[in-house]
Design a protein around this motif. Sequence first.
Motif, PDB file in Angstrom:
ATOM      1  N   UNK A  38       4.478  27.687  -0.089  1.00  0.00           N
ATOM      2  CA  UNK A  38       4.661  26.390  -0.600  1.00  0.00           C
ATOM      3  C   UNK A  38       5.881  26.468  -1.362  1.00  0.00           C
ATOM      4  N   UNK A  39       6.717  25.234  -1.498  1.00  0.00           N
ATOM      5  CA  UNK A  39       7.580  25.132  -2.362  1.00  0.00           C
ATOM      6  C   UNK A  39       7.483  25.267  -3.818  1.00  0.00           C
ATOM      7  N   UNK A  54      16.583  35.849  -4.154  1.00  0.00           N
ATOM      8  CA  UNK A  54      16.049  36.062  -2.846  1.00  0.00           C
ATOM      9  C   UNK A  54      14.686  36.834  -2.905  1.00  0.00           C
ATOM     10  N   UNK A  55      13.627  35.706  -2.955  1.00  0.00           N
ATOM     11  CA  UNK A  55      12.273  35.888  -2.944  1.00  0.00           C
ATOM     12  C   UNK A  55      11.445  34.940  -1.904  1.00  0.00           C
ATOM     13  N   UNK A  56      10.307  35.281  -1.791  1.00  0.00           N
ATOM     14  CA  UNK A  56       9.472  34.602  -1.017  1.00  0.00           C
ATOM     15  C   UNK A  56       8.029  34.479  -1.594  1.00  0.00           C
ATOM     16  N   UNK A  93       1.497  20.586  -4.210  1.00  0.00           N
ATOM     17  CA  UNK A  93       0.136  20.686  -4.655  1.00  0.00           C
ATOM     18  C   UNK A  93      -0.597  22.022  -3.955  1.00  0.00           C
ATOM     19  N   UNK A  94      -0.776  23.063  -4.584  1.00  0.00           N
ATOM     20  CA  UNK A  94      -1.581  24.090  -4.053  1.00  0.00           C
ATOM     21  C   UNK A  94      -2.797  23.610  -3.158  1.00  0.00           C
ATOM     22  N   UNK A 135      -1.586  27.565  -8.568  1.00  0.00           N
ATOM     23  CA  UNK A 135      -0.376  28.252  -8.581  1.00  0.00           C
ATOM     24  C   UNK A 135      -0.504  29.796  -8.258  1.00  0.00           C
ATOM     25  N   UNK A 136       0.330  30.465  -7.251  1.00  0.00           N
ATOM     26  CA  UNK A 136       0.065  31.664  -7.086  1.00  0.00           C
ATOM     27  C   UNK A 136       0.364  32.827  -8.131  1.00  0.00           C
TER      28      UNK A 136
END
Length: 376
Positions: free
Chosen positions: A114-115, A107-109, A195-196, A153-154
């Motif tokens: 982005x996927x 359960x995260x966002x 792709x970020x 990526x984040x």
Amino acid sequence: MGLLSQSSPFACSGRFSYPPVKPSPSVRVGGLLFSPLPRHLTFQSSASPLPSLLLSLPPNLHRPLLQLPFRPLSLSTSRSAYQPPTMPLETIYIARHGFRINWVTENWSTPTKMARDPPLAGYGIAQAEKLGAHLASPPDGEPKPELVFSSPFYRCIQTSAPLGKALGVEIRLEHGIMEWYSTVPIATPQLLHPRPSDPTTLSVHFPPGTLDLAYSSTYYPSRLGETLSDLLLRARLFLIAFLRRIEEEYPDVKTICLIGHAASVIALGRALTGDKDLEVTAGCCTVSTYKRKTQGDKPATVGDWDITKNGDASFLEKGVERNWSFRDVVLSPEGEVIQDQGVPGTGVEQNLPLGIAPGFEKYLPASDLPQLSSSL
């Protein structure tokens, strides 16, 4: 997967040929021709007396990974010829991102929407703080990084942020060290991997001054995925161009840090050392140190580095965690990495840019290409 060019202010015009296969259609964008990647490619330049080049590469014919210059670039848009540095790079730190939240909960966002871009868990954020403190004040007289480069990526930017803050430098985003995805099946519409976004778009998720908004990536992997051979080749192509670029654009810099993903961390280590079997420890926030073997006016390149610390986790309370290696890759009965279906809804998106980014062709001269495939 790379860009064939000559080491001159112009991108050479030329012709290419390969054995009879049924390739996917070429796409011309501006002055560049994007073409499928054959196993054996002969490139002959009409702008240079260099001989034809025979390049053996993985046979992923359906994926448009190769960029070829289609016509000369004008002097107004082309960069000057590469000049060897006067104070070359000496030390490279390469670290993996911290502990991801999707390893803790389903359960995260993610702020980026982005996927496949999970942020760090709280534990991973704590790891990133320890990594930043460690590299901002390295033990044993080791040098501090002067520049920090991160996968876009984040989770990697989150991991890089404490180090950038401690050093007082902005983080530069590099797609060449981004996540590795296996190939997607041929389909209509053709699905792609994520792709970020660009630094400006991503900057809204971080405090002002976290990201360098002016820096642009040197290399872009294909959104159609990569085989393991593709990944190793990507690392080599990226590093050849990237190291030369850094030494030219930042001639006084001797130490840099790259923060990426387990697969890219290992591939970069193998490319730097020239050891195709090198086992790099790639646990969460572990960091490996690479020292240049020789100095002088020779450009920094692949194969010229020794690994002096492999996956150091001495500063982490629990040491090496979630280490990953290529032995963990799931293979098909044919011995290849199992394909990934791609991200639903991406069939209308583009797979461009691709390979060496336009404007950085001079950092990957054609003279470097014949040796690439034999060293994978």
